[in-house]
Design a protein around this motif. Structure first.
Motif, mmCIF file in Angstrom:
data_model
loop_
_atom_site.group_PDB
_atom_site.id
_atom_site.type_symbol
_atom_site.label_atom_id
_atom_site.label_comp_id
_atom_site.label_asym_id
_atom_site.label_seq_id
_atom_site.Cartn_x
_atom_site.Cartn_y
_atom_site.Cartn_z
ATOM 1 N N GLU A 49 0.872 -1.168 0.000
ATOM 2 C CA GLU A 49 0.000 0.000 0.000
ATOM 3 C C GLU A 49 0.913 1.222 0.000
ATOM 4 O O GLU A 49 1.764 1.356 0.882
ATOM 5 C CB GLU A 49 -0.897 0.006 1.242
ATOM 6 C CG GLU A 49 -1.828 1.206 1.276
ATOM 7 C CD GLU A 49 -2.828 1.162 2.439
ATOM 8 O OE1 GLU A 49 -2.936 0.116 3.111
ATOM 9 O OE2 GLU A 49 -3.475 2.190 2.668
ATOM 10 N N LEU A 50 0.752 2.062 -1.017
ATOM 11 C CA LEU A 50 1.597 3.243 -1.156
ATOM 12 C C LEU A 50 0.729 4.458 -1.442
ATOM 13 O O LEU A 50 -0.408 4.336 -1.889
ATOM 14 C CB LEU A 50 2.604 3.055 -2.297
ATOM 15 C CG LEU A 50 3.658 1.956 -2.110
ATOM 16 C CD1 LEU A 50 4.438 1.739 -3.399
ATOM 17 C CD2 LEU A 50 4.596 2.302 -0.964
ATOM 18 N N THR A 51 1.297 5.642 -1.228
ATOM 19 C CA THR A 51 0.605 6.901 -1.491
ATOM 20 C C THR A 51 1.011 7.417 -2.866
ATOM 21 O O THR A 51 2.185 7.385 -3.226
ATOM 22 C CB THR A 51 0.957 7.949 -0.419
ATOM 23 O OG1 THR A 51 0.625 7.405 0.858
ATOM 24 C CG2 THR A 51 0.196 9.242 -0.631
ATOM 25 N N THR A 103 3.543 3.290 -11.463
ATOM 26 C CA THR A 103 4.975 3.556 -11.378
ATOM 27 C C THR A 103 5.299 3.812 -9.922
ATOM 28 O O THR A 103 4.509 4.407 -9.188
ATOM 29 C CB THR A 103 5.413 4.749 -12.256
ATOM 30 O OG1 THR A 103 4.886 5.955 -11.720
ATOM 31 C CG2 THR A 103 4.962 4.564 -13.697
ATOM 32 N N VAL A 104 6.457 3.323 -9.493
ATOM 33 C CA VAL A 104 6.872 3.439 -8.101
ATOM 34 C C VAL A 104 8.248 4.082 -8.062
ATOM 35 O O VAL A 104 9.153 3.659 -8.783
ATOM 36 C CB VAL A 104 6.918 2.055 -7.416
ATOM 37 C CG1 VAL A 104 7.438 2.162 -5.988
ATOM 38 C CG2 VAL A 104 5.546 1.397 -7.438
ATOM 39 N N THR A 105 8.382 5.090 -7.225
ATOM 40 C CA THR A 105 9.670 5.771 -7.086
ATOM 41 C C THR A 105 10.034 5.934 -5.617
ATOM 42 O O THR A 105 9.159 6.062 -4.766
ATOM 43 C CB THR A 105 9.657 7.147 -7.790
ATOM 44 O OG1 THR A 105 10.967 7.714 -7.697
ATOM 45 C CG2 THR A 105 8.641 8.091 -7.188
ATOM 46 N N ALA A 106 11.317 5.931 -5.353
ATOM 47 C CA ALA A 106 11.813 6.230 -4.014
ATOM 48 C C ALA A 106 12.200 7.707 -3.914
ATOM 49 O O ALA A 106 12.603 8.175 -2.854
ATOM 50 C CB ALA A 106 13.016 5.347 -3.678
ATOM 51 N N PHE A 128 4.786 6.530 -4.150
ATOM 52 C CA PHE A 128 6.023 6.826 -3.439
ATOM 53 C C PHE A 128 6.383 5.707 -2.481
ATOM 54 O O PHE A 128 5.608 5.362 -1.594
ATOM 55 C CB PHE A 128 5.908 8.155 -2.695
ATOM 56 C CG PHE A 128 5.865 9.317 -3.640
ATOM 57 C CD1 PHE A 128 7.038 9.883 -4.114
ATOM 58 C CD2 PHE A 128 4.660 9.807 -4.101
ATOM 59 C CE1 PHE A 128 7.002 10.931 -5.017
ATOM 60 C CE2 PHE A 128 4.612 10.855 -4.998
ATOM 61 C CZ PHE A 128 5.780 11.410 -5.459
ATOM 62 N N ASP A 129 7.573 5.173 -2.679
ATOM 63 C CA ASP A 129 8.136 4.119 -1.835
ATOM 64 C C ASP A 129 9.245 4.757 -1.012
ATOM 65 O O ASP A 129 10.424 4.473 -1.206
ATOM 66 C CB ASP A 129 8.660 2.984 -2.720
ATOM 67 C CG ASP A 129 9.128 1.781 -1.936
ATOM 68 O OD1 ASP A 129 8.785 1.655 -0.751
ATOM 69 O OD2 ASP A 129 9.853 0.951 -2.533
ATOM 70 N N VAL A 134 8.909 -1.549 -0.473
ATOM 71 C CA VAL A 134 8.294 -2.247 -1.610
ATOM 72 C C VAL A 134 9.370 -2.595 -2.641
ATOM 73 O O VAL A 134 9.392 -3.710 -3.169
ATOM 74 C CB VAL A 134 7.153 -1.399 -2.227
ATOM 75 C CG1 VAL A 134 6.605 -2.060 -3.486
ATOM 76 C CG2 VAL A 134 6.044 -1.194 -1.200
ATOM 77 N N SER A 135 10.278 -1.668 -2.899
ATOM 78 C CA SER A 135 11.377 -1.948 -3.839
ATOM 79 C C SER A 135 12.194 -3.144 -3.365
ATOM 80 O O SER A 135 12.544 -4.022 -4.170
ATOM 81 C CB SER A 135 12.274 -0.714 -3.980
ATOM 82 O OG SER A 135 11.550 0.363 -4.518
ATOM 83 N N ARG A 136 12.484 -3.205 -2.082
ATOM 84 C CA ARG A 136 13.235 -4.348 -1.542
ATOM 85 C C ARG A 136 12.436 -5.638 -1.680
ATOM 86 O O ARG A 136 12.988 -6.681 -2.018
ATOM 87 C CB ARG A 136 13.616 -4.111 -0.084
ATOM 88 C CG ARG A 136 14.856 -3.262 0.086
ATOM 89 C CD ARG A 136 15.380 -3.301 1.521
ATOM 90 N NE ARG A 136 14.439 -2.713 2.471
ATOM 91 C CZ ARG A 136 14.320 -1.406 2.714
ATOM 92 N NH1 ARG A 136 15.098 -0.558 2.080
ATOM 93 N NH2 ARG A 136 13.457 -0.956 3.600
#
Length: 182
Positions: A49-51, A103-106, A128-129, A134-136
């Motif tokens: 779950e991400l924002t 799309t997911v970004t740190a 946003f991660d 989540v990336s890990r």
């Protein structure tokens, strides 16, 4: 020394046979054509779950029944930014009732991301991660990394490095993932 040399020859022969086999398979297998890795059968995607950039919460579990393409990227990654337009074109080609692109970004620079999307005319959901959890969990080691999750929540395929996501092979791969499991 002779055993080592024979080992290298065998490894080279196996690599050539593997490439020849991959070329033959890729004509019928869009995953192979995209040089994506298939994931072990039945391997479930890690729930998350991400924002989003607009502040909405996005849960993977809410997307059950749809094929989900998750693209991990960063603003400082040139190849990531180059493939963004093809991701947007892919998204436009597929039925939103059956397919979701995330799309997911740190990156923490929300304003910079919004500005980038505006300048390129790309309309993609950005999640946003911030803690990179989540990336890990998806074993992201290089960018861009893209993971395709099947309708049943299992991992379908994985690509490290940029791809032409609007290519006929990519569209065929997503359509294949949309098909009911046999």
């Amino acid at each position: 020394m002779g055993v080592v040399r024979q080992g290298w020859k065998l490894a080279g022969l196996l690599a050539i046979l593997s490439l020849a086999g991959a070329a033959a398979v890729s004509a019928h297998d869009p995953v192979a054509a995209l040089k994506m890795s298939r994931m072990p059968a039945g391997m479930q995607a890690v729930p998350f779950e991400l924002t989003s950039l607009d502040g909405a919460r996005v849960k993977l579990s809410d997307l059950a029944g749809k094929v989900v393409l998750v693209n991990f990227w960063a603003t400082w990654c040139g190849p990531c930014k180059e493939e963004m337009p093809s991701l947007a074109r892919l998204q436009q080609q597929l039925d939103p009732k059956k397919f979701v692109l995330l799309t997911v970004t740190a990156d923490l620079q929300r304003q910079g991301i919004a500005q980038f999307l505006s300048q390129t005319g790309v309309a993609l959901p950005v999640l946003f991660d911030e803690d990179q959890e989540v990336s890990r969990s998806f074993l992201v080691r290089g960018l861009p990394t893209t993971v395709v999750i099947g309708r049943d929540g299992t991992l379908f395929g994985r690509a490290v490095g940029p791809r032409a996501w609007d290519s006929p092979e990519a569209v065929a791969m997503i359509r294949q993932a949309m098909e009911p499991a046999q």
